[in-house]
Scaffold this motif. Structure first.
Motif, short mmCIF file in Angstrom:
data_model
loop_
_atom_site.label_atom_id
_atom_site.label_comp_id
_atom_site.label_asym_id
_atom_site.label_seq_id
_atom_site.Cartn_x
_atom_site.Cartn_y
_atom_site.Cartn_z
N MET A 98 34.79 27.08 39.60
CA MET A 98 35.33 27.82 38.36
C MET A 98 36.15 28.99 38.95
N LYS A 99 35.73 29.51 40.44
CA LYS A 99 36.74 30.52 40.81
C LYS A 99 38.13 30.12 40.76
N ARG A 100 38.30 28.81 41.11
CA ARG A 100 39.58 28.46 41.45
C ARG A 100 40.59 28.54 40.25
N ILE A 101 39.96 28.51 39.04
CA ILE A 101 40.59 28.45 37.65
C ILE A 101 41.04 29.85 37.54
N ALA A 102 39.99 30.79 37.64
CA ALA A 102 40.30 32.29 37.38
C ALA A 102 41.41 32.92 38.26
N LEU A 103 41.20 32.71 39.47
CA LEU A 103 42.17 33.15 40.40
C LEU A 103 43.57 32.71 40.18
N ALA A 104 43.60 31.52 39.77
CA ALA A 104 45.02 30.92 39.77
C ALA A 104 45.78 31.40 38.41
N ALA A 105 44.98 31.64 37.38
CA ALA A 105 45.52 32.17 36.06
C ALA A 105 45.78 33.66 36.50
N LEU A 106 45.23 34.36 37.05
CA LEU A 106 45.28 35.94 37.24
C LEU A 106 46.66 35.97 38.02
N LEU A 107 46.49 35.42 39.21
CA LEU A 107 47.93 35.70 40.27
C LEU A 107 49.04 35.11 39.55
N LEU B 189 35.36 29.72 32.29
CA LEU B 189 35.48 30.79 33.06
C LEU B 189 36.03 32.29 32.10
N LEU B 190 35.34 33.26 31.74
CA LEU B 190 35.94 34.36 31.31
C LEU B 190 36.20 35.10 32.51
N PHE B 191 37.55 35.90 32.59
CA PHE B 191 37.73 36.72 33.55
C PHE B 191 38.79 37.79 32.98
N GLY B 192 38.94 38.91 33.77
CA GLY B 192 39.67 40.14 33.40
C GLY B 192 39.83 41.24 34.28
N SER B 193 40.27 42.19 34.01
CA SER B 193 40.83 43.17 35.34
C SER B 193 41.13 44.47 34.41
N VAL B 194 40.83 45.68 35.14
CA VAL B 194 41.19 47.01 34.58
C VAL B 194 41.92 47.63 35.83
N ARG B 195 43.14 48.01 35.71
CA ARG B 195 43.66 48.80 36.69
C ARG B 195 44.42 50.06 36.21
N TYR B 196 43.71 51.26 37.09
CA TYR B 196 43.92 52.55 36.88
C TYR B 196 45.02 52.97 37.94
N VAL B 197 46.00 53.78 37.53
CA VAL B 197 46.91 54.22 38.81
C VAL B 197 47.22 55.65 38.47
N SER C 105 43.47 43.32 31.36
CA SER C 105 43.91 41.97 31.17
C SER C 105 42.37 41.23 30.84
N LEU C 106 42.49 40.30 29.88
CA LEU C 106 41.43 39.59 29.65
C LEU C 106 41.81 37.98 29.43
N GLY C 107 41.11 37.23 30.03
CA GLY C 107 41.26 35.69 29.89
C GLY C 107 40.38 34.71 30.06
N ILE C 108 40.54 33.33 29.69
CA ILE C 108 39.71 32.30 29.76
C ILE C 108 40.15 31.03 30.26
N GLY C 109 39.51 30.44 31.33
CA GLY C 109 39.85 29.38 31.98
C GLY C 109 39.07 28.30 31.69
N THR D 150 45.76 34.30 29.42
CA THR D 150 45.61 35.60 29.69
C THR D 150 45.93 36.61 28.53
N LEU D 151 45.51 37.55 28.19
CA LEU D 151 46.13 38.74 27.15
C LEU D 151 46.03 39.78 28.18
#
Length: 367
Positions: free
Chosen positions: A1-10, A244-252, A277-281, A293-294
């Motif tokens: 399942m990790k591979r799904i999320a990382l591929a989508a994110l990258l 898989l549900l995945f997402g991120s928050v980036r503060y700059v 960002s929020l996504g599902i794989g 991914t949204l």
């Protein structure tokens, strides 16, 4: 399942991270560090994309052409296991950049192209990050490392009260650091990773040339630009079999970012940014998987003298698909983003109806 999320994110990051706050591009990703790898625990990836942004421009009494240029970002990474607990990765990316051309628009005071200089900017960066990860136990790990970064480019704009200039400059390689912590539950594909990236002081040298006929002499200049610190929170968790549900928050920390020489100030940002960002794989079988991914970033208020980012905020949707054969995975993705409107200058200049389309492809090899 990790591979799904990382591929989508990258892959979707290739298409949309350049639309984030300020002149952010890569998102300073660390995904390869957490890849399981093949028989030796090793993993390699290379990705390339194309981003085509556009925005409508209008000034009272004049409609201008789109100032945003297409660009081609790329990234590469390799991850190796040293022991059962210690691994390291080397990641190459282009963390910051700008490609704008305001030729023919009376931005700020007068059209630079009428004086022999096309107004705009072309800024490039390249970074190589070396990062170690130590697993304290099955759940907790820490990571940290060093980032080597170089920037270069030109900015043709109003240098504050000193009038228009063409600034061409480049830096040597300068260094910053990163440190983070991660929590994992392999049984449910859960991972939460928090990473702090330090600011980097880039010492640049170059020339500043006032408007004039070809051959107008320039003057040497040296100055420092500090690229901002940032905080990345990335998470994923299984929510059903092969899903898989995945997402991120980036503060700059863009507030205070500026480009100032002895002549004057060309660029100044006065506001930080936060990108979500929020996504599902979903894995369909051993060969195919896909993800959606949204992305969202609220519109901001950049100061009127900053034309590096003629849009502010974004809303995006990205689609990615994986094809896996043996130890090799090919990921393809496409993203559409709606960019926020913006105004600046005394005219004022209005930027509206901005959008971007990005495509990307990534090769991943476990060995």
């Amino acid at each position: 399942m990790k591979r799904i999320a990382l591929a989508a994110l990258l892959t979707t990051a290739t298409a949309t991270s350049a639309l984030a706050g300020g002149i952010d591009r890569s998102g300073q990703f660390l995904g390869p560090l957490f890849e399981t790898g093949g028989e030796t625990g090793s993993y390699f990836q290379f990705g390339i994309g194309s981003v085509e942004p556009s925005v409508g421009v209008s000034v009272p009494g004049l409609t201008g052409s789109d100032p945003l240029d297409t660009y081609v970002p790329w990234s590469a990474a390799i991850k190796l296991d040293v022991t059962d607990k210690l691994s390291f990765a080397i990641i190459g990316d282009q963390p910051f950049g700008a490609n704008v051309n305001y030729s023919g628009l009376p931005i700020q005071q007068a059209p630079l192209d009428a004086l022999g200089i096309e107004p705009g900017a072309n800024i490039k960066s390249q970074a190589w990050t070396g990062v170690l990860r130590y697993k304290m136990d099955e759940n907790w790990s820490i990571h940290g490392g060093l980032r080597a970064q170089k920037v270069s480019g030109n900015v043709n704009a109003n240098a504050g009260t000193n009038g228009f200039r063409q600034l061409v400059a480049s830096s040597d390689i300068d260094f910053g650091g990163l440190v983070g912590v991660a929590y994992e539950r392999p049984d449910i594909a859960l991972r939460i990773a928090l990473t702090y990236n330090s600011e980097i002081d880039q010492g640049l040298t170059g020339t500043e040339t006032p408007p004039g006929p070809p051959g107008t002499p320039g003057t040497s200049t040296s100055f420092t630009v500090t690229t901002p610190a940032s905080l990345n929170l990335e998470f994923q968790t299984g929510i059903a079999a092969d899903t898989l549900l995945f997402g991120s928050v980036r503060y700059v920390e863009w507030e205070g970012f500026n480009l100032t020489t002895g002549t004057g100030q060309y660029v100044n940002f006065d506001e930080d940014s936060t990108t979500y960002s929020l996504g599902i794989g979903r894995r369909f079988n051993e060969t195919w998987s896909a993800a959606v991914t949204l992305g969202f970033e609220a519109e901001g208020e950049f100061v009127s003298t900053t034309a590096l980012a003629p849009t502010t905020g974004s809303q995006s949707i990205g689609l990615a698909t994986n094809y896996t054969q043996g130890n090799t995975t090919v990921t393809m993705g496409v993203t559409y983003a709606k960019l926020g409107d913006r105004q600046f200058g005394s005219a004022p200049v209005s930027f509206t109806d901005g959008e971007a389309i990005g495509i990307g492809v990534r090769l991943g090899i476990n060995f």
